[in-house]
Write a protein that holds these residues in place. Sequence first.
Motif, PDB file in Angstrom:
ATOM      1  N   VAL A 135       0.841  -1.193   0.000  1.00  0.00           N
ATOM      2  CA  VAL A 135       0.000   0.000   0.000  1.00  0.00           C
ATOM      3  C   VAL A 135       0.879   1.246   0.000  1.00  0.00           C
ATOM      4  O   VAL A 135       2.073   1.198   0.309  1.00  0.00           O
ATOM      5  CB  VAL A 135      -0.953   0.041   1.217  1.00  0.00           C
ATOM      6  CG1 VAL A 135      -1.892  -1.145   1.208  1.00  0.00           C
ATOM      7  CG2 VAL A 135      -0.170   0.118   2.530  1.00  0.00           C
ATOM      8  N   GLY A 136       0.255   2.367  -0.344  1.00  0.00           N
ATOM      9  CA  GLY A 136       0.975   3.633  -0.359  1.00  0.00           C
ATOM     10  C   GLY A 136       0.033   4.790  -0.120  1.00  0.00           C
ATOM     11  O   GLY A 136      -1.177   4.611   0.047  1.00  0.00           O
ATOM     12  N   TYR A 137       0.621   6.003  -0.105  1.00  0.00           N
ATOM     13  CA  TYR A 137      -0.190   7.210   0.074  1.00  0.00           C
ATOM     14  C   TYR A 137       0.264   8.270  -0.925  1.00  0.00           C
ATOM     15  O   TYR A 137       1.459   8.451  -1.173  1.00  0.00           O
ATOM     16  CB  TYR A 137      -0.077   7.766   1.490  1.00  0.00           C
ATOM     17  CG  TYR A 137      -0.965   8.975   1.691  1.00  0.00           C
ATOM     18  CD1 TYR A 137      -2.343   8.827   1.763  1.00  0.00           C
ATOM     19  CD2 TYR A 137      -0.428  10.263   1.748  1.00  0.00           C
ATOM     20  CE1 TYR A 137      -3.174   9.928   1.896  1.00  0.00           C
ATOM     21  CE2 TYR A 137      -1.259  11.367   1.881  1.00  0.00           C
ATOM     22  CZ  TYR A 137      -2.625  11.194   1.951  1.00  0.00           C
ATOM     23  OH  TYR A 137      -3.454  12.283   2.064  1.00  0.00           O
ATOM     24  N   HIS A 138      -0.732   8.968  -1.463  1.00  0.00           N
ATOM     25  CA  HIS A 138      -0.529  10.054  -2.430  1.00  0.00           C
ATOM     26  C   HIS A 138      -0.995  11.361  -1.795  1.00  0.00           C
ATOM     27  O   HIS A 138      -2.140  11.472  -1.360  1.00  0.00           O
ATOM     28  CB  HIS A 138      -1.340   9.762  -3.695  1.00  0.00           C
ATOM     29  CG  HIS A 138      -1.455  10.920  -4.641  1.00  0.00           C
ATOM     30  ND1 HIS A 138      -0.550  11.126  -5.648  1.00  0.00           N
ATOM     31  CD2 HIS A 138      -2.365  11.916  -4.731  1.00  0.00           C
ATOM     32  CE1 HIS A 138      -0.900  12.206  -6.333  1.00  0.00           C
ATOM     33  NE2 HIS A 138      -1.995  12.705  -5.796  1.00  0.00           N
ATOM     34  N   ASN A 139      -0.125  12.340  -1.778  1.00  0.00           N
ATOM     35  CA  ASN A 139      -0.434  13.621  -1.137  1.00  0.00           C
ATOM     36  C   ASN A 139      -1.159  14.598  -2.055  1.00  0.00           C
ATOM     37  O   ASN A 139      -1.122  14.489  -3.279  1.00  0.00           O
ATOM     38  CB  ASN A 139       0.850  14.296  -0.678  1.00  0.00           C
ATOM     39  CG  ASN A 139       1.712  14.693  -1.874  1.00  0.00           C
ATOM     40  OD1 ASN A 139       2.327  13.839  -2.505  1.00  0.00           O
ATOM     41  ND2 ASN A 139       1.749  15.975  -2.211  1.00  0.00           N
ATOM     42  N   HIS A 140      -1.798  15.570  -1.418  1.00  0.00           N
ATOM     43  CA  HIS A 140      -2.199  16.800  -2.082  1.00  0.00           C
ATOM     44  C   HIS A 140      -1.446  17.920  -1.367  1.00  0.00           C
ATOM     45  O   HIS A 140      -0.230  17.847  -1.267  1.00  0.00           O
ATOM     46  CB  HIS A 140      -3.714  16.954  -2.076  1.00  0.00           C
ATOM     47  CG  HIS A 140      -4.386  16.055  -3.069  1.00  0.00           C
ATOM     48  ND1 HIS A 140      -4.484  14.688  -2.883  1.00  0.00           N
ATOM     49  CD2 HIS A 140      -4.969  16.311  -4.262  1.00  0.00           C
ATOM     50  CE1 HIS A 140      -5.091  14.146  -3.916  1.00  0.00           C
ATOM     51  NE2 HIS A 140      -5.395  15.100  -4.779  1.00  0.00           N
ATOM     52  N   ALA A 141      -2.125  18.935  -0.862  1.00  0.00           N
ATOM     53  CA  ALA A 141      -1.401  20.005  -0.160  1.00  0.00           C
ATOM     54  C   ALA A 141      -1.819  20.148   1.294  1.00  0.00           C
ATOM     55  O   ALA A 141      -1.168  20.863   2.052  1.00  0.00           O
ATOM     56  CB  ALA A 141      -1.596  21.342  -0.885  1.00  0.00           C
TER      57      ALA A 141
END
Length: 274
Positions: A135-141
């Motif tokens: 699994v992973g995580y994708h950022n915004h701001a």
Amino acid sequence: MALPAASVQLYSLAKEFSADMPGSLDKLAAIGLRNVEAFNFVGRPVEIRAALDASGLASPTGHAPLLSDELWTPDGAIPTPAPEVVFEAAATVGMTTVIDPFVAPERWLTADGVADIAERLNRAADTAATFGLTVGYHNHAQEFVADFDGQSAYERFVALTDERVALELDLFWAMTGGQDVPALVRALGDRLVAVHVKDGIVPAANPWAPGAESFGSDTLDQRHPGTGEVPLAEALRAGSGIRHAVLEYDNAPGDVFADIAAGYAFLRDGGFVA
């Protein structure tokens, strides 16, 4: 270090993909791409896998909500299925990594909130492993608004997550969050396995800061990679373990396939991808 593979987030062409899945994938393959990053795949994994196979494409990574009751997008929310359902669908599509693409801004404003996000993703990693996935995580701001003893919420999150949890850094949104993007890429080291290659005029204020005006993707001034304000070339060169360079437009400036072709040319001609 081996060069990353080029990919494209299918959210960029959500309308085209929904209207003509096989035709859209064939156009991506004709551009020269061999990988995509699937979005909203859980309800139709068999159909997507068949279309990918027919076009000669693969989806090693994909976006699906793992940490929220609903996945927010600027254009509407998508209900969240159970993690086991997500991972079974991902395995059917042929993915190796399932990436949560958005956690609500208010959950990043307290230390307890950040700890909860990290704990949930660590547990998701355990479940994903039983399906042969990571699994992973994708950022915004929004991950860069709060600060805890000189450490951003995003940095705190990275420190609290297991090494097994992959990171996908959206370079445009990290810069919107006030980050020195190449420096952040270097700091993340081998935890950073994917980046979103996105360019344009960076918003003057973080749209997820408390009190900020609401916005939609159609308000973003996005441009072809290499023609905006994001230091994409420097950031890509700063990575030590990036395996996927994923093109994305939240708001494509013209014909989305021509825009994707321009992005792929930037990656290919710049020597940033294999």
